[in-house]
Design a protein around this motif. Sequence first.
Motif, PDB file in Angstrom:
ATOM      1  N   ASP A 237       0.861  -1.174   0.000  1.00  0.00           N
ATOM      2  CA  ASP A 237       0.000   0.000   0.000  1.00  0.00           C
ATOM      3  C   ASP A 237       0.897   1.224   0.000  1.00  0.00           C
ATOM      4  OD1 ASP A 237      -3.219   0.183   0.714  1.00  0.00           O
ATOM      5  OD2 ASP A 237      -2.127   2.050   1.070  1.00  0.00           O
ATOM      6  N   ALA A 238       0.321   2.366  -0.418  1.00  0.00           N
ATOM      7  CA  ALA A 238       1.121   3.592  -0.425  1.00  0.00           C
ATOM      8  C   ALA A 238       1.018   4.323   0.912  1.00  0.00           C
ATOM      9  CB  ALA A 238       0.666   4.500  -1.559  1.00  0.00           C
TER      10      ALA A 238
ATOM     11  N   ALA B 172       5.765  -1.057   1.445  1.00  0.00           N
ATOM     12  CA  ALA B 172       5.180   0.183   0.922  1.00  0.00           C
ATOM     13  C   ALA B 172       5.510   0.313  -0.547  1.00  0.00           C
ATOM     14  CB  ALA B 172       5.715   1.388   1.685  1.00  0.00           C
ATOM     15  N   ALA B 173       4.485   0.532  -1.370  1.00  0.00           N
ATOM     16  CA  ALA B 173       4.696   0.724  -2.794  1.00  0.00           C
ATOM     17  C   ALA B 173       3.468   1.368  -3.395  1.00  0.00           C
ATOM     18  CB  ALA B 173       4.972  -0.604  -3.492  1.00  0.00           C
ATOM     19  N   ASN B 174       3.665   2.035  -4.516  1.00  0.00           N
ATOM     20  CA  ASN B 174       2.565   2.610  -5.279  1.00  0.00           C
ATOM     21  C   ASN B 174       2.129   1.563  -6.305  1.00  0.00           C
ATOM     22  OD1 ASN B 174       1.216   4.153  -7.457  1.00  0.00           O
ATOM     23  ND2 ASN B 174       1.821   5.929  -6.244  1.00  0.00           N
TER      24      ASN B 174
ATOM     25  N   LYS C  44       3.888   1.263  -9.620  1.00  0.00           N
ATOM     26  CA  LYS C  44       5.265   0.736  -9.674  1.00  0.00           C
ATOM     27  C   LYS C  44       5.384  -0.358  -8.616  1.00  0.00           C
ATOM     28  CE  LYS C  44       6.886   3.602 -12.779  1.00  0.00           C
ATOM     29  NZ  LYS C  44       7.372   3.093 -14.076  1.00  0.00           N
ATOM     30  N   ILE C  45       4.931  -1.541  -8.953  1.00  0.00           N
ATOM     31  CA  ILE C  45       4.997  -2.631  -7.981  1.00  0.00           C
ATOM     32  C   ILE C  45       6.407  -3.218  -8.014  1.00  0.00           C
ATOM     33  CG2 ILE C  45       3.952  -4.796  -7.204  1.00  0.00           C
ATOM     34  CD1 ILE C  45       1.464  -4.087  -8.876  1.00  0.00           C
ATOM     35  N   PRO C  46       7.132  -3.219  -6.882  1.00  0.00           N
ATOM     36  CA  PRO C  46       8.541  -3.647  -6.908  1.00  0.00           C
ATOM     37  C   PRO C  46       8.690  -5.171  -6.849  1.00  0.00           C
ATOM     38  CG  PRO C  46       7.958  -2.921  -4.718  1.00  0.00           C
ATOM     39  CD  PRO C  46       6.723  -2.749  -5.549  1.00  0.00           C
ATOM     40  N   ILE C  47       7.965  -5.862  -7.706  1.00  0.00           N
ATOM     41  CA  ILE C  47       8.017  -7.328  -7.737  1.00  0.00           C
ATOM     42  C   ILE C  47       8.457  -7.749  -9.140  1.00  0.00           C
ATOM     43  CG2 ILE C  47       6.569  -9.422  -7.664  1.00  0.00           C
ATOM     44  CD1 ILE C  47       5.047  -8.222  -5.380  1.00  0.00           C
ATOM     45  N   LYS C  48       9.228  -8.842  -9.178  1.00  0.00           N
ATOM     46  CA  LYS C  48       9.734  -9.355 -10.452  1.00  0.00           C
ATOM     47  C   LYS C  48       8.598  -9.690 -11.419  1.00  0.00           C
ATOM     48  CE  LYS C  48      12.030 -12.879  -8.704  1.00  0.00           C
ATOM     49  NZ  LYS C  48      12.786 -14.134  -8.822  1.00  0.00           N
ATOM     50  N   ASP C  49       8.925  -9.726 -12.697  1.00  0.00           N
ATOM     51  CA  ASP C  49       7.953 -10.149 -13.717  1.00  0.00           C
ATOM     52  C   ASP C  49       7.608 -11.630 -13.512  1.00  0.00           C
ATOM     53  OD1 ASP C  49       8.748  -7.699 -14.655  1.00  0.00           O
ATOM     54  OD2 ASP C  49       9.573  -8.420 -16.553  1.00  0.00           O
TER      55      ASP C  49
ATOM     56  N   ARG D 252       1.777  -7.765 -15.223  1.00  0.00           N
ATOM     57  CA  ARG D 252       3.217  -8.020 -15.367  1.00  0.00           C
ATOM     58  C   ARG D 252       3.729  -8.993 -14.307  1.00  0.00           C
ATOM     59  NH1 ARG D 252       7.565  -6.346 -12.770  1.00  0.00           N
ATOM     60  NH2 ARG D 252       6.481  -4.774 -11.545  1.00  0.00           N
TER      61      ARG D 252
ATOM     62  N   MET E 111      11.278 -11.867  -3.951  1.00  0.00           N
ATOM     63  CA  MET E 111      10.445 -11.384  -5.067  1.00  0.00           C
ATOM     64  C   MET E 111      10.711  -9.925  -5.423  1.00  0.00           C
ATOM     65  SD  MET E 111       6.766 -13.081  -4.002  1.00  0.00           S
ATOM     66  CE  MET E 111       6.253 -11.598  -3.213  1.00  0.00           C
ATOM     67  N   LEU E 112      11.325  -9.186  -4.485  1.00  0.00           N
ATOM     68  CA  LEU E 112      11.422  -7.734  -4.675  1.00  0.00           C
ATOM     69  C   LEU E 112      12.521  -7.319  -5.653  1.00  0.00           C
ATOM     70  CD1 LEU E 112      10.922  -6.262  -1.072  1.00  0.00           C
ATOM     71  CD2 LEU E 112       9.251  -6.409  -2.927  1.00  0.00           C
ATOM     72  N   THR E 113      12.227  -6.260  -6.395  1.00  0.00           N
ATOM     73  CA  THR E 113      13.174  -5.715  -7.375  1.00  0.00           C
ATOM     74  C   THR E 113      13.101  -4.187  -7.351  1.00  0.00           C
ATOM     75  OG1 THR E 113      13.477  -5.409  -9.747  1.00  0.00           O
ATOM     76  CG2 THR E 113      11.361  -6.220  -9.081  1.00  0.00           C
TER      77      THR E 113
ATOM     78  N   CYS F  80      11.636  -0.970 -10.961  1.00  0.00           N
ATOM     79  CA  CYS F  80      10.663   0.111 -11.160  1.00  0.00           C
ATOM     80  C   CYS F  80      11.313   1.492 -11.185  1.00  0.00           C
ATOM     81  CB  CYS F  80       9.584   0.036 -10.096  1.00  0.00           C
ATOM     82  SG  CYS F  80      10.216  -0.364  -8.468  1.00  0.00           S
TER      83      CYS F  80
ATOM     84  N   PRO G  89       9.508  -2.662   4.508  1.00  0.00           N
ATOM     85  CA  PRO G  89      10.349  -2.031   3.489  1.00  0.00           C
ATOM     86  C   PRO G  89       9.561  -0.928   2.789  1.00  0.00           C
ATOM     87  CG  PRO G  89      10.021  -4.388   3.047  1.00  0.00           C
ATOM     88  CD  PRO G  89       9.055  -4.003   4.108  1.00  0.00           C
ATOM     89  N   ASN G  90      10.219   0.218   2.626  1.00  0.00           N
ATOM     90  CA  ASN G  90       9.549   1.307   1.922  1.00  0.00           C
ATOM     91  C   ASN G  90      10.077   1.384   0.501  1.00  0.00           C
ATOM     92  OD1 ASN G  90       8.542   3.652   0.896  1.00  0.00           O
ATOM     93  ND2 ASN G  90       8.863   4.860   2.753  1.00  0.00           N
ATOM     94  N   MET G  91       9.294   0.851  -0.408  1.00  0.00           N
ATOM     95  CA  MET G  91       9.694   0.791  -1.819  1.00  0.00           C
ATOM     96  C   MET G  91       9.089   1.944  -2.633  1.00  0.00           C
ATOM     97  SD  MET G  91      11.534  -1.930  -1.642  1.00  0.00           S
ATOM     98  CE  MET G  91      11.905  -2.212  -3.379  1.00  0.00           C
ATOM     99  N   LEU G  92       8.518   2.928  -1.948  1.00  0.00           N
ATOM    100  CA  LEU G  92       7.914   4.069  -2.651  1.00  0.00           C
ATOM    101  C   LEU G  92       9.006   4.877  -3.333  1.00  0.00           C
ATOM    102  CD1 LEU G  92       5.407   5.231   0.113  1.00  0.00           C
ATOM    103  CD2 LEU G  92       4.758   4.342  -2.134  1.00  0.00           C
TER     104      LEU G  92
END
Lengths: 589, 124
Positions: A408-409, A426-428, A431-436, A466, B8-10, B13, B115-118
Amino acid sequence: MDQSNLSNQKLKKIEKKLRKLQHIVLKETGVECSINKPTNILVIANAGLINGLTEETVLEHFSIYGTIETILLIPGKSCCFIRYSDELSAIKASENHNGTLNIAQNSKPIYLLYATSLPNNEDDAINEETVPGLVIFEDFITLEEEQKLLDLCDFESNSDVSHMKNRQVKHFGYEFNYNTNNVDKNQPLTEGIPEECNFWNRLDNTAFKSFIPDQLTVNHYLPGQGIPQHVDTHSAFEDPIMTLSLRNPIVMEFKNSYKHVSVLLKPRSLAVMSGECRYNWTHGITPRKCDMVHTKTGDVSFQRDTRVSYTFRKVLRKPCECMFKTNCDSFKESIEKLRSNAPELEKEHVHKVYEKIAGHFDSTRHKPWPNVVEFLESFETGSIVVDVGCGNGKYLGLNKGVFNVGCDASLNLLDICNKKGLEIFAANCLKIPIKDNCVDGAISIAVIHHLANDERRFSALEEIARILKPGGRALVYVWAKEQEKDQEKSSYLKQYRNNKTPQAAGEASVSNLPIHVNRTQFEYEDLLVPWKLKRSNESNKSNEPNTFLRFYHVFHEDELKELCEDIENIEVIKYYYDQGNWCSIIRKY
Amino acid sequence: MKLLTHNMLTSKCIKGVSVGYPLKINASDVKETEIDFNPEFVSKMIPKLDWPVLYEAADSLGKVGDLPKNIIENFENDEDFLKKVHHIMLEVEIVNGNLICPETGRKFPINNGIPNMLLNEDEI
């Protein structure tokens, strides 16, 4: 051709035709007609506006038999009424033209009947209905003043007036540009509004007492001329707009999506258009030579004569802030701005708001929706399922056999999830920071409707696609514009309480978006929805506002489906409506 | 944050980053919790893992113990192995520290396990 030259056989044919048409006219207009009992009103029973018949054609062929008082062509009807001042004229016209004058469609002959009266036409006649926001002050100026105003603009001499297709105009103060339908606000004309027009103190005891116009358009209409239905551009002028009628009366048509009201504007009367009338109703003058007025004592028709109007307006110096968004160009512009302004809007009206309301939001979000639970339970043990926009985490950890991770943001919402022992980051959603090709499943419940334009909503769906493995499935819920389906109101609407007064916005808005009244149907697609914050006791002491506005784009019926179908390697395997939401299950192949 | 999540994280982005995987770990605070062991879950998860990345992550935290460097054969029937994997991927959690983009060095802080990936506007 005179009827006396026709054969008996031909006359019989005409009579047969007329008998048929008698019924049609009665059905279409409610008027009783006769084949052989003459009156002063003739009906062309088989040709009218929809067949291309014009007032000019009728005048050309019928005016030679006597004085025509009224020609009535009714929109959408295939007949025409002609009222002569006397019966004899009508008889002469009928004898000469019945069944022989070829002015009906495809140059076919017209057929004439005698009518007992003119139709009582709701659409075209003045009736008791009023236009909200329209006020008419009769005899606003004297005859002498009227003459002075008429002397100001000499349209007959043709100097410095513009010839429009259907009228002549002259501007004072600012030139009205008919291409942009606006005024150039930085280019005032050398000629301001003439002194003779300074009669505004007469409005001192009315709601319009502070009206001082700075733009004047004088229109000059000959009989048969008019002005198309229009709404004065919202961003061009303030509210109200005032029109003074001079010389002769005219009927002005006022229309909104549902109603049509015809209003008689008498000479020397001032028509004030404000509020709904100014912003949401069109007004115009039908080009024709006669007008008909429906009064308590019956229908009165009159021939038009030259009419002059003085329309006074005040140039608006800022964007329009009216409540009538449908016709508002300023509103449309602000919606366009959303396209470029989307990140800022989301920051202000989504991210910041959730940070502030996180605690209260959590206390209102307990019960998982059954169809979402069913989807989550369809994943086998050892699956990886991501919740994009997990909020307070109510869908995390329901299926004990899968690895559930949420993002969640809102950091405050994530803190709440953290306290529940849920796995999150935390992510928007853009732009999900997860692999394809990494996860077996994903859900995104009530998230994508917070994105402020179409491109961003599509990108968010692409992001979900994706990260899915081939064969992976995702469930997306968005708020529906339709809050009632198959006569069933959504639970959102059902919780409407009558005693609830709409909450005014607690925070200044970065946009000009409409603010929604909670628990009511959506009137707009892009809107701000108030959240009234209930603070816990300890934090109640602050003077911070209690109402926050969240941005929503509410989806129409097929919108989400169409977006999903446009994503590469994605098929929509189920699309449904669930309690005021449009829901899509997609699969990657 | 569990090492399964890290797997899983990258940082792909970020604008200009092509792979962004795996993220380096710089942990200041690591905890170990107890999670119910589900052998079926672990067996199904193993083929989905990037094993070297999990191994490397565990190693960087000093938690690798006697976890084999490669996935063993017939792991489905080796409860001892499954339990080790269970522990590494679910029970070891980074509480505070940073995840670091391997290409740009951009740090993503981990605070209180989150983790803050924003990203900032200029990174996207």
